[in-house]
Scaffold this motif. Structure first.
Motif, short mmCIF file in Angstrom:
data_model
loop_
_atom_site.label_atom_id
_atom_site.label_comp_id
_atom_site.label_asym_id
_atom_site.label_seq_id
_atom_site.Cartn_x
_atom_site.Cartn_y
_atom_site.Cartn_z
N ILE A 63 0.82 -1.21 0.00
CA ILE A 63 0.00 0.00 0.00
C ILE A 63 0.86 1.26 0.00
N PHE A 64 2.08 1.18 0.51
CA PHE A 64 2.94 2.35 0.55
C PHE A 64 3.38 2.80 -0.85
N ASP A 65 3.25 1.92 -1.82
CA ASP A 65 3.63 2.29 -3.18
C ASP A 65 2.76 3.42 -3.73
N THR A 66 1.53 3.51 -3.24
CA THR A 66 0.65 4.59 -3.71
C THR A 66 1.19 5.96 -3.30
N THR A 69 4.84 6.96 -5.29
CA THR A 69 4.79 7.45 -6.66
C THR A 69 4.05 8.77 -6.81
N ALA A 70 3.58 9.35 -5.71
CA ALA A 70 2.80 10.58 -5.77
C ALA A 70 3.71 11.77 -6.09
N SER A 71 3.12 12.82 -6.66
CA SER A 71 3.90 13.99 -7.10
C SER A 71 4.18 14.97 -5.97
N TRP A 78 -3.48 11.90 -0.14
CA TRP A 78 -4.77 11.59 -0.75
C TRP A 78 -4.77 10.20 -1.35
N ASP A 79 -3.75 9.88 -2.15
CA ASP A 79 -3.70 8.57 -2.80
C ASP A 79 -3.66 7.45 -1.76
N PHE A 80 -2.87 7.65 -0.71
CA PHE A 80 -2.78 6.63 0.34
C PHE A 80 -4.11 6.47 1.05
N THR A 81 -4.76 7.58 1.36
CA THR A 81 -6.05 7.52 2.07
C THR A 81 -7.10 6.79 1.24
N VAL A 82 -7.14 7.10 -0.05
CA VAL A 82 -8.11 6.42 -0.93
C VAL A 82 -7.82 4.93 -0.98
N ALA A 83 -6.56 4.56 -1.16
CA ALA A 83 -6.20 3.14 -1.24
C ALA A 83 -6.50 2.43 0.08
N TYR A 84 -6.21 3.10 1.18
CA TYR A 84 -6.41 2.47 2.48
C TYR A 84 -7.89 2.24 2.77
N PHE A 257 -4.63 10.32 6.59
CA PHE A 257 -4.11 11.23 5.56
C PHE A 257 -2.73 11.75 5.96
N ALA A 258 -2.57 12.14 7.22
CA ALA A 258 -1.28 12.65 7.69
C ALA A 258 -0.20 11.59 7.59
N VAL A 259 -0.52 10.37 7.99
CA VAL A 259 0.46 9.28 7.89
C VAL A 259 0.78 9.00 6.43
N GLY A 260 -0.23 9.06 5.57
CA GLY A 260 -0.01 8.82 4.15
C GLY A 260 0.93 9.83 3.51
N MET A 261 0.92 11.07 4.00
CA MET A 261 1.79 12.10 3.44
C MET A 261 3.27 11.76 3.61
N VAL A 262 3.60 11.05 4.68
CA VAL A 262 5.02 10.76 4.96
C VAL A 262 5.35 9.28 4.82
#
Length: 364
Positions: A63-66, A69-71, A78-84, A257-262
């Motif tokens: 799941i961390f791959d999302t 690869t984010a810009s 956002w991408d991580f939150t959606v995938a999670y 979302f915050a965890v996904g950012m990092v």
């Protein structure tokens, strides 16, 4: 004499009414668990097991791959939150429904009778056993654990239930046997039991006995607020469901979302170990305890990390630290458990993950 008989009949009627309300509430909770877990967990995991037994390979990337690869960090979050939430939304719905049912439908004394035991070890064992059929990730088990604690269930059992859901998940043990070498499943089970029971016992003994005793005494001495009528039950449940939804779900989404950012740079476990050596193992344990993955999400991470050249010891650390806890789940239970208890639980998980890494390194 007639007054005494009248009082006795009134008490008998009240006890009978409480029993009926409690039985109806318990029946509704059981029905909710069976239907909800069948929909969110049991049947999907049966299909997953069948698929893995045919292919022997995990379907999908970590799941961390999302986030990697984010810009930008915002896009990564956002991408991580959606995938999670795509992976866990069913379990989250069931978790909130069950948490509200525990809070509103089950008599407090019944919860104490079911999960309360004389010693912290026995409380932890019961909590761990009860957690196994739920098969939830740490974040989805948090609302139920929080509800149990708010109802006065001993902290050892609540901690064990919270940690036991992801760590002792029977389906994940089967997945591990089908995808990774057998040592991973063995280490997960052995160390998992120690972590689940050890966390409950450590937290229970850490807290001041006077505070724990006072909390239990307050529960026992408090008037039984479960004595409402059947007519009041829907309203109580809806109020509890609204409270859990309004309070927990938004903070849960924000934390994920915050965890996904990092999570992209932090999840570069093989790079961390190559740069920092032995010290990195402790860093990996701490970071993995804070990151969040869906149920079974540690498996593709371990497979990718070990394929990239990381040692089996690092894989063993991730085997416990990644699923056991996460920063979002700790935020959800912190106010109910107490921040010291929550932090100590995280410490036990870190130590347990290091032990799992050492054990797996020896067995591999």
């Amino acid at each position: 004499m007639s007054a005494e008989n009248s009082l006795s009949r009134a008490e008998t009627d009240d006890l009978r009414r409480r029993l009926v309300v409690g039985l109806v509430g318990a029946a509704l909770l059981v029905a909710l668990l069976v239907v909800g877990l069948s929909w969110a967990k049991w049947l999907p995991y049966l299909d997953k097991t069948t698929s893995l037994s045919d292919t022997g390979a995990w379907d999908g990337a970590a799941i961390f791959d999302t986030a990697t690869t984010a810009s930008s960090p915002w896009a990564a979050g956002w991408d991580f939150t959606v995938a999670y939430f795509t992976a866990v939304w069913r379990a989250l719905v069931v978790a909130v429904l069950v948490a509200a049912a525990v809070d509103a439908l089950i008599p407090r004394r019944w919860l104490l009778a079911a999960l309360g035991r004389r010693t912290a070890v026995s409380q932890s064992l019961v909590g761990g056993i009860v957690s196994m059929p739920s098969m939830m990730c740490t974040c989805c088990s948090a609302p139920v654990a929080r509800s149990l604690r708010q109802r006065g269930t001993p902290v050892a059992g609540c901690i064990a239930y919270w940690v036991g859901n992801p760590v002792l998940n029977p389906a994940v043990l089967v997945f591990l046997l089908l995808v990774l070498p057998w040592q991973y499943a063995v280490v997960r089970l052995l160390v998992g039991v120690v972590v689940v029971v050890g966390a409950g016992v450590a937290v229970s003994r850490f807290l001041e006995r006077r505070q724990v005793a006072a909390a239990v005494a307050d529960v026992d001495a408090a008037p039984d607020d479960d004595a409402g009528s059947l007519r009041e039950m829907p309203g109580r449940y809806l109020r509890s469901l609204t409270r859990f939804t309004v309070v927990l779900v938004p903070e849960y989404v924000v934390a994920v979302f915050a965890v996904g950012m990092v999570s992209g740079p932090l999840s570069n476990f093989d790079g961390i170990t190559q740069q920092l050596g032995v010290v990195a193992v402790l860093l990996v344990a701490v970071v993995a305890t804070a990151l969040v993955v869906p149920t079974g999400g540690e498996i593709p991470v371990i497979a990718a990390v070990t394929a990239a050249g990381a040692s089996a010891g690092v894989g063993g650390v991730l085997l416990i630290a990644l699923p056991a806890l996460s920063l979002p789940s700790m935020l959800m239970v912190g106010r109910s458990f107490g921040w010291r208890a929550t932090g100590l639980t995280a410490g036990v998980v870190v130590v347990g993950s290091l032990a799992a890494g050492g054990m797996l390194a020896v067995l591999s």
